[in-house]
Design a protein around this motif. Structure first.
Motif, mmCIF file in Angstrom:
data_model
loop_
_atom_site.group_PDB
_atom_site.id
_atom_site.type_symbol
_atom_site.label_atom_id
_atom_site.label_comp_id
_atom_site.label_asym_id
_atom_site.label_seq_id
_atom_site.Cartn_x
_atom_site.Cartn_y
_atom_site.Cartn_z
ATOM 1 N N ARG A 188 -28.733 15.677 28.989
ATOM 2 C CA ARG A 188 -29.006 14.642 29.011
ATOM 3 C C ARG A 188 -29.234 13.381 27.522
ATOM 4 N NH1 ARG A 188 -27.527 12.030 34.333
ATOM 5 N NH2 ARG A 188 -27.888 14.014 35.755
ATOM 6 N N PRO A 203 -21.758 8.455 28.452
ATOM 7 C CA PRO A 203 -22.239 9.118 29.501
ATOM 8 C C PRO A 203 -23.206 8.264 29.984
ATOM 9 C CG PRO A 203 -22.745 10.401 27.656
ATOM 10 C CD PRO A 203 -22.931 9.088 27.004
ATOM 11 N N ILE A 231 -20.314 21.214 35.153
ATOM 12 C CA ILE A 231 -21.449 19.874 35.583
ATOM 13 C C ILE A 231 -20.072 18.462 35.073
ATOM 14 C CG2 ILE A 231 -21.169 19.874 32.801
ATOM 15 C CD1 ILE A 231 -23.805 18.506 32.949
ATOM 16 N N ARG A 232 -20.658 17.659 35.988
ATOM 17 C CA ARG A 232 -19.916 16.995 36.396
ATOM 18 C C ARG A 232 -20.794 15.378 35.182
ATOM 19 N NH1 ARG A 232 -17.950 12.869 41.222
ATOM 20 N NH2 ARG A 232 -18.435 10.716 40.035
ATOM 21 N N ILE A 233 -19.777 14.974 34.117
ATOM 22 C CA ILE A 233 -20.240 13.569 33.718
ATOM 23 C C ILE A 233 -19.762 12.373 33.926
ATOM 24 C CG2 ILE A 233 -20.428 13.352 30.804
ATOM 25 C CD1 ILE A 233 -20.637 16.249 30.434
ATOM 26 N N ASP A 234 -20.274 11.740 33.966
ATOM 27 C CA ASP A 234 -19.655 10.213 33.886
ATOM 28 C C ASP A 234 -19.675 9.120 33.202
ATOM 29 O OD1 ASP A 234 -18.886 10.639 37.370
ATOM 30 O OD2 ASP A 234 -20.779 10.461 37.084
ATOM 31 N N THR A 268 -17.808 22.635 31.395
ATOM 32 C CA THR A 268 -17.267 23.390 32.515
ATOM 33 C C THR A 268 -18.428 22.995 33.302
ATOM 34 O OG1 THR A 268 -16.975 25.700 31.646
ATOM 35 C CG2 THR A 268 -15.284 24.063 31.638
ATOM 36 N N ARG A 285 -25.791 18.530 29.369
ATOM 37 C CA ARG A 285 -26.683 18.812 30.496
ATOM 38 C C ARG A 285 -28.329 18.420 30.340
ATOM 39 N NH1 ARG A 285 -23.283 23.727 29.332
ATOM 40 N NH2 ARG A 285 -21.788 23.889 31.404
#
Length: 187
Positions: A136, A184, A161-164, A159, A134
């Motif tokens: 980064r 990430p 949170i979107r992580i590309d 869960t 979260r």
């Protein structure tokens, strides 16, 4: 400057523990264990949550683990030879050398550890890694995916949170485990 690596074993459906808290679903295999040992030998600092630290500390506190085989002795030696930072609100002392306790996750402190490191740092424990993801701070996610679906439990990735992620590589093991390495995306 060191990189922060999050490495964990997960079921095919993404869990590090089954619904009963078990985590014994990763198939045994010398090649998978060897890969974990190589990683342990390459890092300078382990950044662990309390539960994972307590599970892993036996590699230093119980000599019978290392005495079982040459491969286990190598892993044990790598664990002993690594600095450890344990995030815990309840621990008052640690049974392992080269270990310090941090009471709460502070992204600034972790950034400073990365900046000061001459080797990579390995973060372990899904909750702790979730804080780092979260914030980064994680430079690489390494998932050892076991060929089993456990149907629920504790997720390996946070869960809510979107992580590309960008795929860096993969490795197949004889027992069906696949190592997936991702970076990430920061944007």
């Amino acid at each position: 400057m060191g990189r922060l690596l999050y490495t964990t074993n997960v079921s095919l459906d993404g869990f590090i523990e089954d619904p009963d808290g078990g985590f014994d679903f990763l198939p045994a295999g010398d090649d998978v264990f060897g890969a974990h040992t190589e990683l342990m030998q390459s890092v300078g600092t382990l950044v662990y949550g309390r539960r994972l630290y307590e599970r892993m500390s036996v590699w230093e506190t119980d000599p019978s683990f290392a005495a079982r085989s040459a491969a286990l002795a190598l892993f044990s030696a790598a664990f002993v030879d690594t600095d450890k930072v344990v995030y815990s609100t309840s621990l008052t002392a640690t049974p392992t050398a080269r270990t310090r306790i941090e009471r709460s996750f502070d992204p600034t402190v972790v950034r400073e550890m990365k900046d000061a490191a001459d080797r990579d740092l390995l973060i372990g424990g899904a909750d702790l890694a979730g804080h780092a993801l979260r914030a980064r701070l994680v430079d690489e996610v390494q998932l050892y995916v076991a060929p089993v679906s456990v149907g629920g439990g504790k997720p390996g990735l946070p869960t809510g949170i979107r992580i590309d992620l960008d795929l860096l590589g993969e490795r197949r093991f004889d027992n069906g485990v696949v190592l997936l390495r991702y970076r990430p995306r920061l944007a």
